[in-house]
Design a protein around this motif. Structure first.
Motif, PDB file in Angstrom:
ATOM      1  N   THR A  70       0.970  -1.275   0.093  1.00 31.28           N
ATOM      2  CA  THR A  70      -0.150  -0.038  -0.002  1.00 31.28           C
ATOM      3  C   THR A  70       1.129   1.239   0.005  1.00 31.28           C
ATOM      4  O   THR A  70       1.309   1.882   1.108  1.00 31.28           O
ATOM      5  CB  THR A  70      -0.984  -0.033   1.335  1.00 31.28           C
ATOM      6  OG1 THR A  70      -1.735  -1.234   1.397  1.00 31.28           O
ATOM      7  CG2 THR A  70      -2.052   1.001   1.128  1.00 31.28           C
ATOM      8  N   GLU A  80       0.475   6.961  -1.613  1.00 36.56           N
ATOM      9  CA  GLU A  80      -0.467   7.409  -2.554  1.00 36.56           C
ATOM     10  C   GLU A  80      -1.898   6.918  -2.513  1.00 36.56           C
ATOM     11  O   GLU A  80      -2.898   7.435  -2.520  1.00 36.56           O
ATOM     12  CB  GLU A  80       0.024   7.914  -3.901  1.00 36.56           C
ATOM     13  CG  GLU A  80       0.472   6.659  -4.745  1.00 36.56           C
ATOM     14  CD  GLU A  80       2.186   6.411  -4.701  1.00 36.56           C
ATOM     15  OE1 GLU A  80       2.442   5.286  -5.347  1.00 36.56           O
ATOM     16  OE2 GLU A  80       2.611   6.570  -3.747  1.00 36.56           O
ATOM     17  N   ARG A  81      -1.702   5.594  -2.484  1.00 36.92           N
ATOM     18  CA  ARG A  81      -2.841   4.627  -2.542  1.00 36.92           C
ATOM     19  C   ARG A  81      -3.347   4.850  -1.020  1.00 36.92           C
ATOM     20  O   ARG A  81      -4.738   5.025  -0.797  1.00 36.92           O
ATOM     21  CB  ARG A  81      -2.760   3.278  -2.752  1.00 36.92           C
ATOM     22  CG  ARG A  81      -3.820   2.425  -2.930  1.00 36.92           C
ATOM     23  CD  ARG A  81      -3.616   1.061  -3.255  1.00 36.92           C
ATOM     24  NE  ARG A  81      -3.124   1.002  -4.706  1.00 36.92           N
ATOM     25  CZ  ARG A  81      -2.271   0.263  -5.302  1.00 36.92           C
ATOM     26  NH1 ARG A  81      -1.786  -0.699  -4.331  1.00 36.92           N
ATOM     27  NH2 ARG A  81      -1.511   0.154  -6.308  1.00 36.92           N
ATOM     28  N   HIS A 141      -3.098   7.499   0.978  1.00 37.55           N
ATOM     29  CA  HIS A 141      -4.068   8.663   1.033  1.00 37.55           C
ATOM     30  C   HIS A 141      -5.389   8.711   0.502  1.00 37.55           C
ATOM     31  O   HIS A 141      -6.389   9.107   1.015  1.00 37.55           O
ATOM     32  CB  HIS A 141      -3.196   9.794   0.387  1.00 37.55           C
ATOM     33  CG  HIS A 141      -2.284  10.529   1.351  1.00 37.55           C
ATOM     34  ND1 HIS A 141      -2.633  11.173   2.178  1.00 37.55           N
ATOM     35  CD2 HIS A 141      -0.900  10.227   1.577  1.00 37.55           C
ATOM     36  CE1 HIS A 141      -1.627  11.929   2.965  1.00 37.55           C
ATOM     37  NE2 HIS A 141      -0.533  11.072   2.607  1.00 37.55           N
ATOM     38  N   GLU A 142      -5.621   7.830  -0.774  1.00 38.69           N
ATOM     39  CA  GLU A 142      -6.848   7.719  -1.426  1.00 38.69           C
ATOM     40  C   GLU A 142      -8.006   6.916  -0.235  1.00 38.69           C
ATOM     41  O   GLU A 142      -9.012   7.226   0.003  1.00 38.69           O
ATOM     42  CB  GLU A 142      -6.788   6.770  -2.634  1.00 38.69           C
ATOM     43  CG  GLU A 142      -6.077   7.543  -3.501  1.00 38.69           C
ATOM     44  CD  GLU A 142      -6.005   6.681  -4.910  1.00 38.69           C
ATOM     45  OE1 GLU A 142      -6.154   5.427  -4.875  1.00 38.69           O
ATOM     46  OE2 GLU A 142      -5.353   7.173  -5.843  1.00 38.69           O
ATOM     47  N   HIS A 143      -7.286   5.712   0.202  1.00 36.44           N
ATOM     48  CA  HIS A 143      -7.944   5.241   1.496  1.00 36.44           C
ATOM     49  C   HIS A 143      -8.411   5.976   2.537  1.00 36.44           C
ATOM     50  O   HIS A 143      -9.581   6.193   3.031  1.00 36.44           O
ATOM     51  CB  HIS A 143      -7.474   3.993   2.031  1.00 36.44           C
ATOM     52  CG  HIS A 143      -7.142   2.713   0.885  1.00 36.44           C
ATOM     53  ND1 HIS A 143      -7.958   2.579  -0.103  1.00 36.44           N
ATOM     54  CD2 HIS A 143      -6.011   1.831   0.665  1.00 36.44           C
ATOM     55  CE1 HIS A 143      -7.575   1.505  -0.719  1.00 36.44           C
ATOM     56  NE2 HIS A 143      -6.297   0.998  -0.345  1.00 36.44           N
ATOM     57  N   ARG A 170      -9.067   9.345   2.795  1.00 37.08           N
ATOM     58  CA  ARG A 170      -9.843  10.384   2.166  1.00 37.08           C
ATOM     59  C   ARG A 170     -11.122   9.706   2.067  1.00 37.08           C
ATOM     60  O   ARG A 170     -12.401  10.238   2.780  1.00 37.08           O
ATOM     61  CB  ARG A 170      -9.695  11.003   0.929  1.00 37.08           C
ATOM     62  CG  ARG A 170      -8.548  11.948   0.879  1.00 37.08           C
ATOM     63  CD  ARG A 170      -8.961  13.209   1.687  1.00 37.08           C
ATOM     64  NE  ARG A 170     -10.092  13.757   1.208  1.00 37.08           N
ATOM     65  CZ  ARG A 170     -10.467  14.762   0.347  1.00 37.08           C
ATOM     66  NH1 ARG A 170      -9.405  14.952  -0.307  1.00 37.08           N
ATOM     67  NH2 ARG A 170     -11.685  15.081  -0.064  1.00 37.08           N
ATOM     68  N   ASP A 171     -11.281   8.521   1.559  1.00 40.93           N
ATOM     69  CA  ASP A 171     -12.553   7.867   1.706  1.00 40.93           C
ATOM     70  C   ASP A 171     -13.173   7.359   2.962  1.00 40.93           C
ATOM     71  O   ASP A 171     -14.193   7.717   3.235  1.00 40.93           O
ATOM     72  CB  ASP A 171     -12.333   6.373   0.828  1.00 40.93           C
ATOM     73  CG  ASP A 171     -12.384   6.674  -0.725  1.00 40.93           C
ATOM     74  OD1 ASP A 171     -12.570   7.776  -1.181  1.00 40.93           O
ATOM     75  OD2 ASP A 171     -11.962   5.763  -1.628  1.00 40.93           O
TER      76      ASP A 171
END
Length: 282
Positions: A130, A133-134, A136-138, A140-141
């Motif tokens: 992980t 950058e990935r 950070h996507e998790h 935010r969600d």
């Protein structure tokens, strides 16, 4: 004016109601509730446990400074090493990540029940597989769902940064807050975490003005760039006069919570000595 509180995570050898009552004996105005084993691990923290906690709070006349939902060690029957934050809100597995989001919502429920102003949340680490950058996507969600729920209940979420986590310093948490753009998201500012990352805690407080949902206090041997081990104030090298002056300068009037989980064998002594060391600054 800042009020002092003490976290129950120093009292892990005592039941939660007893921990509350013991903390009250040392002069504190508030208590932080550990949202994990052995106190309030939410899958097992039922209505009877809630009633016992509320009764202890009523008897002690303590206010709840914060619900500490940074860890969820109760998730594992046999926890892997250094699993304190896992599963986290950035965990790659969708099911585990959703479990952590729902766990945080239960912390929000307890905050609403006890009139706590905030829940603190650590981001967890970007584990192998992980990349940041990935992760950070998790994050935010996860925060979208958590903050929707928090706002419905009038509770703030304070991100507690820490070295080696996805969000590990003042700059990164302020960038996250700016990116998310919601007033319900702030900072649970741990002065020791700022110091061991290499920041001046007083300056971290000033940079965080207007976003602080809560404060964690402990001393650090070596001060800035010292080792991350929570000590009773006076046993390390942090400048608490400067820290409290900075809190005053930014107009912070909430709780500053002693987090001394490193003293499970003598929590009453730690609570007493910490209060004696810091009460003159409030």
């Amino acid at each position: 004016m800042v009020d002092l509180a003490f976290s129950t995570n120093a009292y892990t050898r005592h039941a939660l109601p007893e921990a509350v009552e013991r903390i009250a004996d040392h002069g504190y105005a508030g208590v932080e509730v550990l949202g994990d084993e052995p106190h309030a691990y939410f899958p097992e923290f039922d209505e009877a446990n809630e009633e016992d906690l509320v009764a202890a709070l009523d008897n002690s006349e303590l206010r709840v400074s914060n619900i500490n939902a940074n860890t969820a060690t109760g998730y594992y029957d046999d926890a892997p090493p250094s699993s304190f934050f896992d599963p986290s809100v950035v965990t790659a597995d969708d099911g585990d990540r959703e479990w952590r989001v729902e766990y945080t919502k239960r912390a929000i429920d307890l905050a609403a029940l006890t009139d706590a102003p905030a829940v603190c949340l650590a981001t967890g680490r970007p584990l192998p597989g992980t990349p940041p950058e990935r992760a950070h996507e998790h994050l935010r969600d996860s925060l979208d769902s958590i903050l929707d729920y928090a706002e419905e209940h009038g509770v703030e979420i304070g991100i507690e940064y820490e070295p080696e986590l996805l969000v590990e310093c003042t700059e990164e948490v302020l960038d996250l807050i700016d990116d998310v753009g919601r007033d319900s998201l702030g900072i649970n500012l741990d002065v020791g975490h700022a110091a061991v990352y290499g920041e001046d805690p007083a300056e971290a407080i000033r940079r965080s003005a207007g976003h602080i949902t809560g404060v964690h206090l402990e001393d650090i041997v070596g001060g800035v760039r010292g080792k991350h081990y929570h000590r009773i104030p006076g046993e390390g090298d942090l400048d608490f006069r400067a820290i409290f002056d900075a809190l005053d300068d930014v107009g912070y009037d909430g709780f500053a919570t002693l987090e001394l989980y490193t003293y499970p064998d003598r929590p009453d002594e730690a609570a007493r000595e910490a209060y004696e060391a810091l009460s003159g600054y409030c």
